[in-house]
Scaffold this motif. Structure first.
Motif, PDB file in Angstrom:
ATOM      1  N   ALA A  14       0.824  -1.211   0.000  1.00 39.02           N
ATOM      2  CA  ALA A  14       0.000   0.000   0.000  1.00 39.02           C
ATOM      3  C   ALA A  14       0.859   1.262   0.000  1.00 39.02           C
ATOM      4  O   ALA A  14       0.335   2.369   0.011  1.00 39.02           O
ATOM      5  CB  ALA A  14      -0.936  -0.012   1.205  1.00 39.02           C
ATOM      6  N   GLY A  15       2.185   1.090   0.009  1.00 41.74           N
ATOM      7  CA  GLY A  15       3.076   2.231  -0.119  1.00 41.74           C
ATOM      8  C   GLY A  15       3.618   2.790   1.180  1.00 41.74           C
ATOM      9  O   GLY A  15       4.162   3.887   1.202  1.00 41.74           O
ATOM     10  N   TYR A  16       3.477   2.051   2.280  1.00 39.28           N
ATOM     11  CA  TYR A  16       3.981   2.554   3.555  1.00 39.28           C
ATOM     12  C   TYR A  16       5.343   1.949   3.874  1.00 39.28           C
ATOM     13  O   TYR A  16       5.621   0.807   3.509  1.00 39.28           O
ATOM     14  CB  TYR A  16       3.009   2.216   4.685  1.00 39.28           C
ATOM     15  N   ALA A  17       6.183   2.757   4.541  1.00 37.19           N
ATOM     16  CA  ALA A  17       7.532   2.292   4.842  1.00 37.19           C
ATOM     17  C   ALA A  17       7.827   2.255   6.343  1.00 37.19           C
ATOM     18  O   ALA A  17       8.712   1.532   6.785  1.00 37.19           O
ATOM     19  CB  ALA A  17       8.566   3.202   4.158  1.00 37.19           C
ATOM     20  N   THR A  18       7.104   3.071   7.112  1.00 40.96           N
ATOM     21  CA  THR A  18       7.406   3.188   8.540  1.00 40.96           C
ATOM     22  C   THR A  18       6.122   3.101   9.355  1.00 40.96           C
ATOM     23  O   THR A  18       5.082   3.596   8.919  1.00 40.96           O
ATOM     24  CB  THR A  18       8.055   4.562   8.850  1.00 40.96           C
ATOM     25  N   ALA A  19       6.217   2.496  10.532  1.00 43.03           N
ATOM     26  CA  ALA A  19       5.063   2.429  11.431  1.00 43.03           C
ATOM     27  C   ALA A  19       5.481   2.820  12.841  1.00 43.03           C
ATOM     28  O   ALA A  19       6.620   2.600  13.249  1.00 43.03           O
ATOM     29  CB  ALA A  19       4.481   1.016  11.440  1.00 43.03           C
ATOM     30  N   HIS A  20       4.530   3.439  13.553  1.00 44.21           N
ATOM     31  CA  HIS A  20       4.708   3.721  14.979  1.00 44.21           C
ATOM     32  C   HIS A  20       3.450   3.251  15.683  1.00 44.21           C
ATOM     33  O   HIS A  20       2.376   3.245  15.089  1.00 44.21           O
ATOM     34  CB  HIS A  20       4.829   5.226  15.263  1.00 44.21           C
ATOM     35  N   ALA A  21       3.588   2.912  16.950  1.00 42.30           N
ATOM     36  CA  ALA A  21       2.390   2.563  17.720  1.00 42.30           C
ATOM     37  C   ALA A  21       2.612   2.915  19.185  1.00 42.30           C
ATOM     38  O   ALA A  21       3.717   2.770  19.721  1.00 42.30           O
ATOM     39  CB  ALA A  21       2.077   1.074  17.587  1.00 42.30           C
ATOM     40  N   LEU A  22       1.563   3.414  19.809  1.00 44.34           N
ATOM     41  CA  LEU A  22       1.599   3.756  21.228  1.00 44.34           C
ATOM     42  C   LEU A  22       0.365   3.156  21.888  1.00 44.34           C
ATOM     43  O   LEU A  22      -0.705   3.133  21.292  1.00 44.34           O
ATOM     44  CB  LEU A  22       1.562   5.281  21.414  1.00 44.34           C
ATOM     45  N   SER A  72      -3.719  -1.673  29.546  1.00 49.15           N
ATOM     46  CA  SER A  72      -3.686  -1.191  28.183  1.00 49.15           C
ATOM     47  C   SER A  72      -5.023  -1.581  27.560  1.00 49.15           C
ATOM     48  O   SER A  72      -5.465  -2.714  27.695  1.00 49.15           O
ATOM     49  CB  SER A  72      -2.502  -1.910  27.530  1.00 49.15           C
ATOM     50  N   ILE A  73      -5.705  -0.634  26.923  1.00 51.60           N
ATOM     51  CA  ILE A  73      -7.020  -0.958  26.354  1.00 51.60           C
ATOM     52  C   ILE A  73      -7.014  -0.918  24.829  1.00 51.60           C
ATOM     53  O   ILE A  73      -8.025  -1.208  24.202  1.00 51.60           O
ATOM     54  CB  ILE A  73      -8.139  -0.033  26.894  1.00 51.60           C
ATOM     55  N   GLY A  74      -5.894  -0.541  24.234  1.00 50.71           N
ATOM     56  CA  GLY A  74      -5.841  -0.473  22.782  1.00 50.71           C
ATOM     57  C   GLY A  74      -4.545   0.177  22.343  1.00 50.71           C
ATOM     58  O   GLY A  74      -3.566   0.185  23.093  1.00 50.71           O
ATOM     59  N   ALA A  75      -4.528   0.722  21.141  1.00 51.51           N
ATOM     60  CA  ALA A  75      -3.317   1.358  20.637  1.00 51.51           C
ATOM     61  C   ALA A  75      -3.663   2.401  19.594  1.00 51.51           C
ATOM     62  O   ALA A  75      -4.714   2.329  18.949  1.00 51.51           O
ATOM     63  CB  ALA A  75      -2.376   0.313  20.032  1.00 51.51           C
ATOM     64  N   ILE A  76      -2.793   3.382  19.478  1.00 52.51           N
ATOM     65  CA  ILE A  76      -2.909   4.331  18.373  1.00 52.51           C
ATOM     66  C   ILE A  76      -1.724   4.053  17.448  1.00 52.51           C
ATOM     67  O   ILE A  76      -0.595   3.875  17.918  1.00 52.51           O
ATOM     68  CB  ILE A  76      -2.945   5.794  18.887  1.00 52.51           C
ATOM     69  N   GLY A  77      -1.992   3.927  16.171  1.00 55.52           N
ATOM     70  CA  GLY A  77      -0.942   3.572  15.225  1.00 55.52           C
ATOM     71  C   GLY A  77      -0.753   4.654  14.182  1.00 55.52           C
ATOM     72  O   GLY A  77      -1.691   5.385  13.855  1.00 55.52           O
ATOM     73  N   MET A  78       0.480   4.792  13.702  1.00 62.33           N
ATOM     74  CA  MET A  78       0.777   5.751  12.646  1.00 62.33           C
ATOM     75  C   MET A  78       1.512   5.026  11.526  1.00 62.33           C
ATOM     76  O   MET A  78       2.360   4.176  11.778  1.00 62.33           O
ATOM     77  CB  MET A  78       1.676   6.884  13.153  1.00 62.33           C
ATOM     78  N   LEU A  79       1.184   5.387  10.304  1.00 62.46           N
ATOM     79  CA  LEU A  79       1.867   4.833   9.145  1.00 62.46           C
ATOM     80  C   LEU A  79       2.381   5.980   8.307  1.00 62.46           C
ATOM     81  O   LEU A  79       1.699   7.004   8.162  1.00 62.46           O
ATOM     82  CB  LEU A  79       0.898   3.987   8.312  1.00 62.46           C
ATOM     83  N   HIS A  80       3.584   5.799   7.752  1.00 60.85           N
ATOM     84  CA  HIS A  80       4.124   6.851   6.896  1.00 60.85           C
ATOM     85  C   HIS A  80       4.645   6.260   5.598  1.00 60.85           C
ATOM     86  O   HIS A  80       5.198   5.165   5.580  1.00 60.85           O
ATOM     87  CB  HIS A  80       5.223   7.629   7.614  1.00 60.85           C
ATOM     88  N   ALA A  81       4.450   7.032   4.540  1.00 63.09           N
ATOM     89  CA  ALA A  81       4.805   6.537   3.214  1.00 63.09           C
ATOM     90  C   ALA A  81       6.316   6.415   3.020  1.00 63.09           C
ATOM     91  O   ALA A  81       6.771   5.614   2.210  1.00 63.09           O
ATOM     92  CB  ALA A  81       4.193   7.432   2.146  1.00 63.09           C
ATOM     93  N   GLY A  82       7.109   7.214   3.729  1.00 69.49           N
ATOM     94  CA  GLY A  82       8.556   7.133   3.578  1.00 69.49           C
ATOM     95  C   GLY A  82       9.210   6.832   4.902  1.00 69.49           C
ATOM     96  O   GLY A  82       8.536   6.498   5.869  1.00 69.49           O
ATOM     97  N   PRO A  83      10.527   6.981   4.946  1.00 77.34           N
ATOM     98  CA  PRO A  83      11.206   6.861   6.237  1.00 77.34           C
ATOM     99  C   PRO A  83      10.696   7.962   7.163  1.00 77.34           C
ATOM    100  O   PRO A  83      10.386   9.062   6.697  1.00 77.34           O
ATOM    101  CB  PRO A  83      12.684   7.078   5.905  1.00 77.34           C
ATOM    102  N   HIS A  84      10.569   7.696   8.428  1.00 71.55           N
ATOM    103  CA  HIS A  84      10.023   8.682   9.352  1.00 71.55           C
ATOM    104  C   HIS A  84      10.558   8.392  10.732  1.00 71.55           C
ATOM    105  O   HIS A  84      10.629   7.243  11.150  1.00 71.55           O
ATOM    106  CB  HIS A  84       8.493   8.586   9.361  1.00 71.55           C
ATOM    107  N   THR A  85      10.987   9.457  11.419  1.00 66.27           N
ATOM    108  CA  THR A  85      11.469   9.268  12.780  1.00 66.27           C
ATOM    109  C   THR A  85      10.589  10.049  13.733  1.00 66.27           C
ATOM    110  O   THR A  85      10.364  11.235  13.531  1.00 66.27           O
ATOM    111  CB  THR A  85      12.935   9.764  12.919  1.00 66.27           C
ATOM    112  N   LEU A  86      10.094   9.372  14.712  1.00 70.21           N
ATOM    113  CA  LEU A  86       9.331  10.043  15.756  1.00 70.21           C
ATOM    114  C   LEU A  86      10.327  10.328  16.868  1.00 70.21           C
ATOM    115  O   LEU A  86      10.784   9.424  17.560  1.00 70.21           O
ATOM    116  CB  LEU A  86       8.208   9.119  16.235  1.00 70.21           C
ATOM    117  N   ASP A  87      10.673  11.628  17.048  1.00 67.67           N
ATOM    118  CA  ASP A  87      11.633  11.978  18.088  1.00 67.67           C
ATOM    119  C   ASP A  87      10.911  12.017  19.436  1.00 67.67           C
ATOM    120  O   ASP A  87       9.698  11.847  19.491  1.00 67.67           O
ATOM    121  CB  ASP A  87      12.320  13.312  17.750  1.00 67.67           C
TER     122      ASP A  87
END
Lengths: 243, 244
Positions: A117-125, A133-148
Motif C-alpha cells: 500500500a506504499g507505507y515504509a514506517t510504522a509507529h504505535a503507542l 492497556s485498552i488499545g493502541a494508536i498507530g501511525m503509518l508513513h509513506a517514507g522513512p520517518h522518525t518520531l523523536d
C-alpha cells in the motif's frame, strides 16, 4: 497559515475533542477527527485508533482516512503488527521499518500488505487506562520517518485524548463503566460497517461512498454516526434520506 | 484482559449445538460462582424475534427469564432493543417506571442486581446472557472480563452454526469476525437476499465453511462484488443453529 507550536496545536486538538464531549457526542466521528489531527501534528500519512475486544484482539475504531484500504491495514494488526505489540507490551513502539529484516520477521503479513500500500514506517503507542492497556494508536508513513522524543510525547497526548473520549461516552450503566464503554465503542464501529454494506448495496456504490453519506447525514442533523447507522439497519431511517 | 483459569474451564465446555440444549456443558451454578453472582441464564433469540431460554441456574434466574418474557419488559428486553449491555448493580435505586411491573416482582424475589450481556455482532443480536445477584454492587473487574469473554465465545459458537465439529470457536481467536469487510458484506448480503442481518451473517459464515475458505476472504469478495448472495442455493436452517 500561522505557525503554531506543536504543543499548542495538541492542546487545540484536545480542546476540539473534549469540546464535543459535553453532551451526547459522536465517539467515532470525534476519534476520526482526532486521527486527522494526528496526521498533521506528527506529519505522518495515516493514523488509526484500535481498541481491544474481550479476547484481547484489537479492532479498528477510527482512522484518519476512512477509506476501506486504510481501515483494513489497521484491521490487519488485530493480532500482529506494531499496534498489537504495543498494546500487549504497554510500551511505545516507534520508528519501525516495514521492510526486511525487522518488519518481515516480526509481522510478515502486515508488513507485506503495508508495503504494497506504499507505507515504509510504522509507529504505535498504547492506549493506557490506569495500569492496563485498552488499545493502541498507530501511525503509518509513506517514507522513512522518525518520531523523536517530542513526537512520542505528542503521540501519547493523542492516545490519552482517545482514551478519554472512549470513557466519556454516555452510558446509562452505573457500574462496571469503563469496560462497558469499551464494549459500546466496539459495537458502534461494527454497526457503522454493517450500515455501510446496506447502503452500498441499496445504491450499488462502494462502501466508502456509503460512509461519506452516513457521515454527511450525521453532521447535517447533529446525530451520532452509530445512531444513524442503527436507523438504516432497523429501517427506521430510509436510505433515501441520506442521499 | 485475561481469562481466569475457572472461566477457561467453562469455555472448554462450549460446543457447537445441533439443538438448543447443550450449548454449554458446564453447570450454570459453577459458572455463576466463577462470575461472582448468584445465578446465570442464557436465552437465544429465535428467527421470529422471541427468546428461548436454553441454559439457566435453578431458581431465581429461571424466574427472572420467565417474568421478563411474559411481561415484555426488563433488562434483557432493553439490551436487545438498544444493542448494548445493561448493567444495573442496584435495582433498589432504579426509578419505579423503569420496569413498572417487573421491578416489584424482582424485589419480592430478593434480586438486587442484574447484568445483561447481549451476544452482539454490531446490530446482530443472537441472544442474551443474564447474571443476577441478591447483593447489590457492580461485578468485579475480573468478573466483568470473564462475562465479556464468555459472551464473545458464545456468540462465536452460535455463529459457527454447528458446522465445525469440534473446532471450538471459543478457543480460537475469532478476530476475523471483527474485521470491517465482514460487517460490510453482512450488510450487503442482507439487502441482496432480503434477510435480516443475523441471517446474513450466518449465511456468509456457512458459505465460507462450505467452500473451505476464510470468512474474511469471502467477505472481501462480496464487498468487491465478485460474489453475491442473491441466489445462494437452499435456505439455511431458519433457526440459524444448524447448517442445512
Amino acid at each position: 497559515m500561522i505557525a503554531v507550536a506543536p504543543q499548542e496545536r495538541v492542546l487545540q486538538a484536545f480542546g476540539e475533542a473534549v469540546g464535543t464531549l459535553i453532551d451526547d457526542f459522536d465517539l467515532i466521528d470525534a476519534l476520526h477527527r482526532l486521527c486527522a489531527r494526528g496526521v498533521e501534528l506528527l506529519d505522518v500519512t495515516a493514523v488509526g485508533i484500535m481498541l481491544a475486544g474481550p479476547h484481547g484482539d484489537l479492532q479498528v475504531l477510527a482512522a484518519s482516512d476512512e477509506r476501506t484500504g486504510v481501515l483494513e491495514l489497521f484491521g490487519l494488526q488485530s493480532e500482529e503488527g506494531p499496534c498489537a505489540e504495543s498494546y500487549r507490551s504497554g510500551e511505545a513502539l516507534v520508528n519501525a521499518g516495514l521492510a526486511a529484516p525487522d518488519g518481515t520477521a516480526r509481522y510478515p503479513l502486515f508488513a507485506e500488505r503495508a508495503r504494497q500500500a506504499g507505507y515504509a514506517t510504522a509507529h504505535a503507542l498504547p492506549l493506557r487506562l490506569r495500569q492496563r492497556s485498552i488499545g493502541a494508536i498507530g501511525m503509518l508513513h509513506a517514507g522513512p520517518h522518525t518520531l523523536d522524543p517530542e513526537g512520542v510525547r505528542l503521540g501519547r497526548t493523542l492516545a490519552d485524548v482517545a482514551t478519554l473520549a472512549v470513557l466519556q461516552q454516555h452510558t446509562i450503566e452505573q457500574g462496571n463503566v469503563e469496560r462497558a464503554q469499551v464494549q459500546a465503542a466496539l459495537v458502534s464501529r461494527t454497526v457503522i460497517e454493517q450500515a455501510k454494506g446496506v447502503l452500498a448495496e441499496h445504491w450499488t456504490t462502494g462502501v466508502d461512498e456509503a460512509f461519506d453519506a452516513l457521515r454527511g447525514y450525521a453532521r447535517r442533523h447533529g446525530e451520532r454516526l452509530a445512531d444513524v447507522a442503527r436507523g438504516i439497519i432497523d429501517g427506521t431511517l430510509g436510505t433515501e434520506a441520506l442521499r | 484482559m485475561g481469562t481466569s483459569a475457572e472461566m477457561a474451564a467453562v469455555l472448554q465446555t462450549l460446543h457447537p449445538v445441533t439443538g438448543a440444549q447443550g450449548l454449554i456443558g458446564t453447570d450454570p451454578e459453577s459458572c455463576a460462582r466463577v462470575l461472582g453472582v448468584d445465578g446465570v441464564a442464557l436465552s437465544l433469540l429465535t428467527s421470529d424475534g422471541t427468546a428461548e431460554m436454553v441454559w439457566a441456574s435453578e431458581g431465581d434466574s429461571r424466574r427472572l427469564e420467565d417474568l421478563q418474557f411474559t411481561l415484555g419488559e426488563g433488562p434483557c428486553v432493553d439490551a436487545v432493543g438498544r444493542g448494548s449491555l445493561v448493567i444495573e448493580p442496584d435495582l433498589s435505586r432504579l426509578p419505579a417506571d423503569r420496569w413498572p411491573v417487573l421491578l416489584p416482582e424482582l424485589a419480592a424475589l430478593g434480586i438486587g442486581a442484574v447484568f445483561c450481556f447481549p451476544l452482539l455482532v454490531g446490530r446482530v443480536c443472537m441472544g442474551i446472557l443474564t447474571l443476577q445477584r441478591r447483593a447489590a454492587g457492580p461485578l468485579t473487574d475480573a468478573g466483568m472480563d470473564d462475562a465479556l469473554i464468555l459472551t464473545g465465545a458464545l456468540t462465536a459458537v452460535l455463529l459457527d452454526g454447528g458446522a465445525a465439529s469440534d473446532a471450538l470457536m471459543a478457543v480460537e481467536r475469532p478476530s476475523d469476525l471483527y474485521r470491517a469487510a465482514v460487517h460490510q458484506a453482512t450488510g450487503m448480503i442482507s439487502v441482496q437476499a432480503g434477510i435480516p442481518l443475523s441471517q446474513a451473517l450466518l449465511r456468509l459464515r456457512a458459505y465460507a465453511y462450505r467452500h473451505g475458505r476464510p470468512i474474511l476472504e469471502v467477505a472481501e469478495d462480496v464487498v468487491a462484488r465478485r460474489l453475491d448472495f442473491r441466489n445462494d442455493g437452499p435456505e439455511p436452517d431458519p433457526s440459524g443453529r444448524k447448517r442445512g
